[in-house]
Scaffold this active site. Sequence first.
Site, PDB file in Angstrom:
ATOM      1  N   ASP A  46       0.835  -1.201   0.000  1.00  0.00           N
ATOM      2  CA  ASP A  46       0.000   0.000   0.000  1.00  0.00           C
ATOM      3  C   ASP A  46       0.867   1.247   0.000  1.00  0.00           C
ATOM      4  OD1 ASP A  46      -2.938   1.185   0.876  1.00  0.00           O
ATOM      5  OD2 ASP A  46      -1.303   2.299   1.816  1.00  0.00           O
ATOM      6  N   TYR A  51       2.786  10.086  -0.510  1.00  0.00           N
ATOM      7  CA  TYR A  51       3.885   9.522   0.266  1.00  0.00           C
ATOM      8  C   TYR A  51       5.233   9.808  -0.393  1.00  0.00           C
ATOM      9  CZ  TYR A  51       0.213   6.641   2.493  1.00  0.00           C
ATOM     10  OH  TYR A  51      -0.918   6.191   3.138  1.00  0.00           O
ATOM     11  N   LYS A  76      -3.053   5.799  -4.061  1.00  0.00           N
ATOM     12  CA  LYS A  76      -4.149   6.716  -3.768  1.00  0.00           C
ATOM     13  C   LYS A  76      -3.959   8.042  -4.488  1.00  0.00           C
ATOM     14  CE  LYS A  76      -3.832   4.851   0.915  1.00  0.00           C
ATOM     15  NZ  LYS A  76      -2.421   4.472   0.791  1.00  0.00           N
ATOM     16  N   HIS A 112      -7.931   9.676  -1.658  1.00  0.00           N
ATOM     17  CA  HIS A 112      -7.233   9.696  -0.376  1.00  0.00           C
ATOM     18  C   HIS A 112      -8.042  10.350   0.745  1.00  0.00           C
ATOM     19  CE1 HIS A 112      -2.846   9.367   1.164  1.00  0.00           C
ATOM     20  NE2 HIS A 112      -3.696   9.157   2.144  1.00  0.00           N
ATOM     21  N   LEU A 194      -1.874  -0.200  14.411  1.00  0.00           N
ATOM     22  CA  LEU A 194      -1.228  -0.366  15.710  1.00  0.00           C
ATOM     23  C   LEU A 194      -1.268   0.922  16.533  1.00  0.00           C
ATOM     24  CD1 LEU A 194       1.871  -2.465  14.588  1.00  0.00           C
ATOM     25  CD2 LEU A 194      -0.299  -3.271  15.534  1.00  0.00           C
ATOM     26  N   LYS A 235       3.072  -0.832   9.111  1.00  0.00           N
ATOM     27  CA  LYS A 235       4.294  -0.288   8.510  1.00  0.00           C
ATOM     28  C   LYS A 235       5.456  -0.410   9.482  1.00  0.00           C
ATOM     29  CE  LYS A 235       5.840   3.680   8.994  1.00  0.00           C
ATOM     30  NZ  LYS A 235       6.969   4.345   9.712  1.00  0.00           N
ATOM     31  N   ASN A 245       5.225  -8.812  12.130  1.00  0.00           N
ATOM     32  CA  ASN A 245       3.862  -8.360  11.842  1.00  0.00           C
ATOM     33  C   ASN A 245       3.112  -9.300  10.907  1.00  0.00           C
ATOM     34  OD1 ASN A 245       4.182  -6.072  13.430  1.00  0.00           O
ATOM     35  ND2 ASN A 245       4.695  -4.736  11.717  1.00  0.00           N
TER      36      ASN A 245
END
Length: 282
Positions: A46, A51, A76, A112, A194, A235, A245
């Site tokens: 993703d 970003y 996005k 987004h 998280l 992440k 994870n």
Amino acid sequence: MNQVPGIKLNNGTLMPQLGYGVWQVPDAEAEQAVRTALEAGYRSIDTAAVYGNEEGTGKAITSAGVPREELFVTTKLWNGKSETWGRDNVLREFDASLAKLGLDEIDLYLIHWPRPMRDDFLAIWKTFEEIAQSGRAKAVGVSNFRPADLERLGAESSLVPAVNQIELHPLLPQTELRALHARLGIATEAWSPLGQGKDLLTLPAVTAIATKHGRSAAQVVLRWHLQLGNVVIPKSVTPARIRENLDVFGFELDAEDVAALDALGAGSAGRRIGPDPAEFDY
């Protein structure tokens, strides 16, 4: 290698329930981070235009040696700046993302942010319909949309978003929104699953469950998401944590565990980390 279950989206596309997110990963580091994730067994990646790491992500996808048909890539539309967005803007940005990723098509394309004060996400969605019909995105969806935003889309379009990616963690469980997603056939995807770390992962309720199962606090929270049916994209750039994870399929939370985690967000207004979608403009 872990076998990540798939979630069938409302158009029949299969999306891995656990993927790797690259928010806040600099482009220069993204190639190595994504390659590490792919080597660990992740098959869903993703990213997003804003970003600034689509190029590094694309390089990892190209060089990792994983067949394209095994991968699920999300990016996005950053519908920001000062302009009101329309068809030409959307197609230009979509083409730019494909070029940076080095792909001919992507698996999931998201708006987004809704920016309700701009009143242009309906026009954007019309172009998303066109992108979906072209086959250059296997599925299209939204991110950070509120119930009111989803209801507006439903009133104006027959195309239901495949996914709504929202801030979601035990301190912000998004109960109302998840119920609406279930009713409309929209998959719930959690960003910051998280809670961005220690404020959630050091809570006694979380650490007690981790000790009980011989797992880390992060693994416990990710397991909570999976058992609720959420799609998650944790992440990390630390190889050991990237692997950790993903290692969340060898145990299961019992009803008492789930209730204790649910209680963390019960009766509160919700403890957001990110901005409020009703107010966020940029």
